[in-house]
Design an enzyme around this catalytic site. Structure first.
Site, short mmCIF file in Angstrom:
data_model
loop_
_atom_site.label_atom_id
_atom_site.label_comp_id
_atom_site.label_asym_id
_atom_site.label_seq_id
_atom_site.Cartn_x
_atom_site.Cartn_y
_atom_site.Cartn_z
N ASN A 9 0.88 -1.17 0.00
CA ASN A 9 0.00 0.00 0.00
C ASN A 9 0.91 1.22 0.00
O ASN A 9 1.47 1.58 1.03
CB ASN A 9 -0.90 -0.04 1.25
CG ASN A 9 -1.73 1.23 1.40
OD1 ASN A 9 -1.78 2.06 0.49
ND2 ASN A 9 -2.37 1.37 2.55
N TRP A 10 1.06 1.80 -1.18
CA TRP A 10 2.02 2.90 -1.32
C TRP A 10 1.52 4.20 -0.68
O TRP A 10 2.26 5.14 -0.55
CB TRP A 10 2.33 3.14 -2.81
CG TRP A 10 3.15 2.07 -3.46
CD1 TRP A 10 3.39 0.81 -2.99
CD2 TRP A 10 3.84 2.16 -4.71
NE1 TRP A 10 4.18 0.11 -3.87
CE2 TRP A 10 4.47 0.92 -4.93
CE3 TRP A 10 3.98 3.16 -5.67
CZ2 TRP A 10 5.23 0.66 -6.07
CZ3 TRP A 10 4.74 2.91 -6.81
CH2 TRP A 10 5.36 1.67 -7.00
N LYS A 11 0.22 4.23 -0.35
CA LYS A 11 -0.40 5.45 0.22
C LYS A 11 -0.13 6.64 -0.69
O LYS A 11 -0.01 6.46 -1.90
CB LYS A 11 0.09 5.65 1.65
CG LYS A 11 -0.11 4.39 2.50
CD LYS A 11 0.02 4.60 3.97
CE LYS A 11 -0.24 3.27 4.68
NZ LYS A 11 -0.19 3.40 6.14
N HIS A 94 -9.66 1.47 4.42
CA HIS A 94 -8.42 1.62 5.18
C HIS A 94 -8.67 2.60 6.34
O HIS A 94 -9.43 3.56 6.18
CB HIS A 94 -7.29 2.13 4.28
CG HIS A 94 -5.96 2.09 4.93
ND1 HIS A 94 -5.56 3.04 5.84
CD2 HIS A 94 -4.95 1.19 4.86
CE1 HIS A 94 -4.35 2.72 6.28
NE2 HIS A 94 -3.96 1.59 5.70
N GLU A 96 -7.04 4.96 7.47
CA GLU A 96 -6.76 6.37 7.15
C GLU A 96 -7.92 6.98 6.38
O GLU A 96 -8.27 8.15 6.59
CB GLU A 96 -5.45 6.46 6.35
CG GLU A 96 -4.24 6.20 7.25
CD GLU A 96 -3.04 5.59 6.54
OE1 GLU A 96 -2.96 5.64 5.30
OE2 GLU A 96 -2.17 5.05 7.26
N GLU A 166 -5.97 -4.87 10.12
CA GLU A 166 -4.92 -3.89 10.41
C GLU A 166 -5.22 -3.17 11.72
O GLU A 166 -5.99 -2.19 11.72
CB GLU A 166 -4.84 -2.86 9.28
CG GLU A 166 -4.46 -3.45 7.94
CD GLU A 166 -3.77 -2.42 7.06
OE1 GLU A 166 -2.66 -2.70 6.61
OE2 GLU A 166 -4.32 -1.32 6.86
N GLY A 172 2.04 2.04 10.79
CA GLY A 172 3.03 3.10 10.70
C GLY A 172 3.71 3.43 12.02
O GLY A 172 4.39 4.45 12.13
N SER A 212 2.89 -2.39 10.29
CA SER A 212 4.32 -2.51 10.56
C SER A 212 4.89 -3.87 10.19
O SER A 212 5.79 -4.38 10.87
CB SER A 212 4.63 -2.15 12.02
OG SER A 212 4.25 -0.81 12.29
N GLY A 233 2.57 -1.17 4.32
CA GLY A 233 2.66 0.26 4.04
C GLY A 233 4.10 0.69 3.84
O GLY A 233 4.68 0.52 2.76
N GLY A 234 4.69 1.21 4.90
CA GLY A 234 6.04 1.78 4.83
C GLY A 234 7.06 0.93 4.09
O GLY A 234 7.78 1.42 3.21
P1 PGA Z 1 2.49 0.11 7.70
O1 PGA Z 1 1.07 0.41 7.01
O2 PGA Z 1 3.00 -1.15 7.10
O3 PGA Z 1 3.32 1.33 7.35
O4 PGA Z 1 2.24 -0.01 9.16
C1 PGA Z 1 0.17 -0.62 6.75
C2 PGA Z 1 -1.07 -0.07 6.09
O5 PGA Z 1 -1.53 1.02 6.47
O6 PGA Z 1 -1.63 -0.69 5.16
#
Ligand code: PGA
Length: 248
Positions: A9-11, A94, A96, A166, A172, A212, A233-234
């Site tokens: 997930n590149w956000k 998600h 966010e 999640e 994050g 994470s 994500g990251g």
């Molecule tokens: P993260 O994000 O791996 O940076 O914790 C995961 C996500 O939000 O899909």
């Protein structure tokens, strides 16, 4: 036997030129993975990414989509638009999007239905806050989110859906859920799927863990019986993603 699915997930990262460069770097490293590998990229990056990934085993995903067919919905992107660009998966709900953009369970449900109607494969996110976990209501909360997301969706369609667990406190933050904590909730998700549908559908549907995930913890998480891969994500923006894609 469920095939694992590992999605980045590149956000809101990477311009189209940066996305193309990142894809060129990750593609050779990720190819040959046993799992289904997906890059969920910003919508404007989709053409650049599809061009690089053409003919490879890596699929392109989007991070959002609107449930209406077309029309006066300024700023939104339709299912047909994504489909025409060669998108295969779309992330919905998600945390966010729920927190910053007011995405509700009802909207998630409508988006999932729309995606399924055109053949896009939904990745539906759920997860509890730290306060909910500490109050002992994580399982109840997640059962509710899953039920609402899947309302009115038949078993045959549900089998095309991936659920991504999640925990919000792990996104994050560098605080990964332990493999046991993640398994406990993913097991509870499979249980609720068997209640909504039946054992067969529940055993077919894939459940990811996200929060994470990194090159060090991925293998242990993905080895759990009800964890069928990860939403990353990251670490999806780094070469480390290839390590995760090969972790199983
Ligand atoms: P993260 O994000 O791996 O940076 O914790 C995961 C996500 O939000 O899909």
């Amino acid at each position: 036997m469920r095939k694992k699915i590992i999605a980045g997930n590149w956000k809101m990262n990477c311009t189209p030129a940066q996305a193309e460069a990142l894809c060129r770097k990750l593609l050779p490293l990720c190819e040959g993975a046993q799992a289904d590998v997906v890059f969920c990229v910003p919508s404007v990056d989709i053409p650049a990414v599809t061009k690089v990934l053409a003919g490879s085993s890596i699929a392109v995903g989007a991070q959002n989509m609107y449930f209406e067919e077309k029309g006066a919905f300024t700023g939104e992107i339709s299912a047909d638009m994504l489909l025409e660009l060669g998108v295969k998966y779309v992330i919905f709900g998600h945390s966010e999007r729920r927190e910053y953009f007011g995405e509700t369970d009802e909207m998630v449900n409508r988006k999932v239905k729309k995606a399924l109607s055109v053949g896009l494969l939904p990745i539906v996110c759920c997860g509890e806050t730290l306060a909910q976990r500490e109050a002992g209501i994580a399982v109840e909360w997640i059962r509710m989110q899953v039920k609402l997301a899947l309302q009115g969706i038949c078993a045959q369609d549900a089998e095309k859906i991936t659920i991504a667990y999640e925990p919000i406190w792990a996104i994050g933050t560098g605080k990964t859920a332990t493999a046991q904590q993640a398994q406990e909730i993913c097991g509870a998700i499979r249980q609720v799927l068997s209640e909504i549908y039946d054992q067969e559908a529940a055993q077919t549907m894939r459940i990811q863990y996200g929060g994470s995930v990194n090159g060090k913890n991925a293998a242990e998480l993905f080895a759990m019986p009800d964890i069928d891969g990860g939403l990353v994500g990251g670490a999806s923006l780094k070469e480390e993603f290839a390590v995760i894609a090969h972790s199983e």
